[in-house]
Design an enzyme around this catalytic site. Sequence first.
Site, mmCIF file in Angstrom:
data_model
loop_
_atom_site.group_PDB
_atom_site.id
_atom_site.type_symbol
_atom_site.label_atom_id
_atom_site.label_comp_id
_atom_site.label_asym_id
_atom_site.label_seq_id
_atom_site.Cartn_x
_atom_site.Cartn_y
_atom_site.Cartn_z
ATOM 1 C CB CYS A 54 -20.489 10.319 26.352
ATOM 2 S SG CYS A 54 -20.968 11.925 26.980
ATOM 3 C CD GLU B 185 -18.138 10.621 22.516
ATOM 4 O OE1 GLU B 185 -19.110 10.154 23.161
ATOM 5 O OE2 GLU B 185 -18.109 11.769 22.051
HETATM 6 N N1 THU Z 1 -23.339 12.540 24.244
HETATM 7 C C1 THU Z 1 -22.431 11.578 23.883
HETATM 8 O O1 THU Z 1 -22.752 10.385 23.827
HETATM 9 N N2 THU Z 1 -21.174 11.984 23.575
HETATM 10 C C2 THU Z 1 -20.716 13.281 23.671
HETATM 11 O O2 THU Z 1 -19.524 13.529 23.523
HETATM 12 C C3 THU Z 1 -21.656 14.359 23.949
HETATM 13 C C4 THU Z 1 -23.025 13.943 24.331
HETATM 14 C C5 THU Z 1 -24.694 12.117 24.613
HETATM 15 C C6 THU Z 1 -25.007 12.267 26.065
HETATM 16 C C7 THU Z 1 -26.507 12.414 26.050
HETATM 17 O O3 THU Z 1 -27.088 11.123 26.102
HETATM 18 C C8 THU Z 1 -26.809 13.033 24.704
HETATM 19 O O4 THU Z 1 -25.646 12.898 23.910
HETATM 20 C C9 THU Z 1 -27.205 14.490 24.765
HETATM 21 O O5 THU Z 1 -26.288 15.227 25.490
#
Ligand code: THU
Length: 130
Positions: free
Chosen positions: A54, A56
Amino acid sequence: MTPPVELLKPAQAVMNNAHSPYSNFKVGAALRSTDGQIFTGCNVENASYGLTICAERNAVFAAIATGIKDFTEILIVADSDKLPYPCGACRQVLSEFCPLDFNIYIVANQNHEITEKLSLGELLPKSFTM
Ligand code: THU
């Protein structure tokens, strides 16, 4: 509310670098350290889906790699009309380094009007610690 522009701009810029061909969901994060530096991260997906990281966590890890471990706030933006609340894994990683009053701004890029400001304590009460 209006998101802080000094976090919004770098978060939007890094969001555009997201590698998300599987979800088509782009996320950017801008993390401010206590000494005023800003670290960014975007989500990076993989054909082996479980390897995705992710936005973050990538921002936190980028900061840690430079020796910075104290933070005041993070802004998370997604190319969406819905608020991109951080996943449980990212909340737990933030809790490793950030106090309960750490600020988390969540922004739907397609509708800034619904920016939400929360504390880490609100998003992850009674978190696991050693
Ligand atoms: N995702 C994030 O980057 N941060 C989060 O807190 C939740 C999900 C991303 C992971 C994945 O690439 C996409 O969002 C869909 O889940």
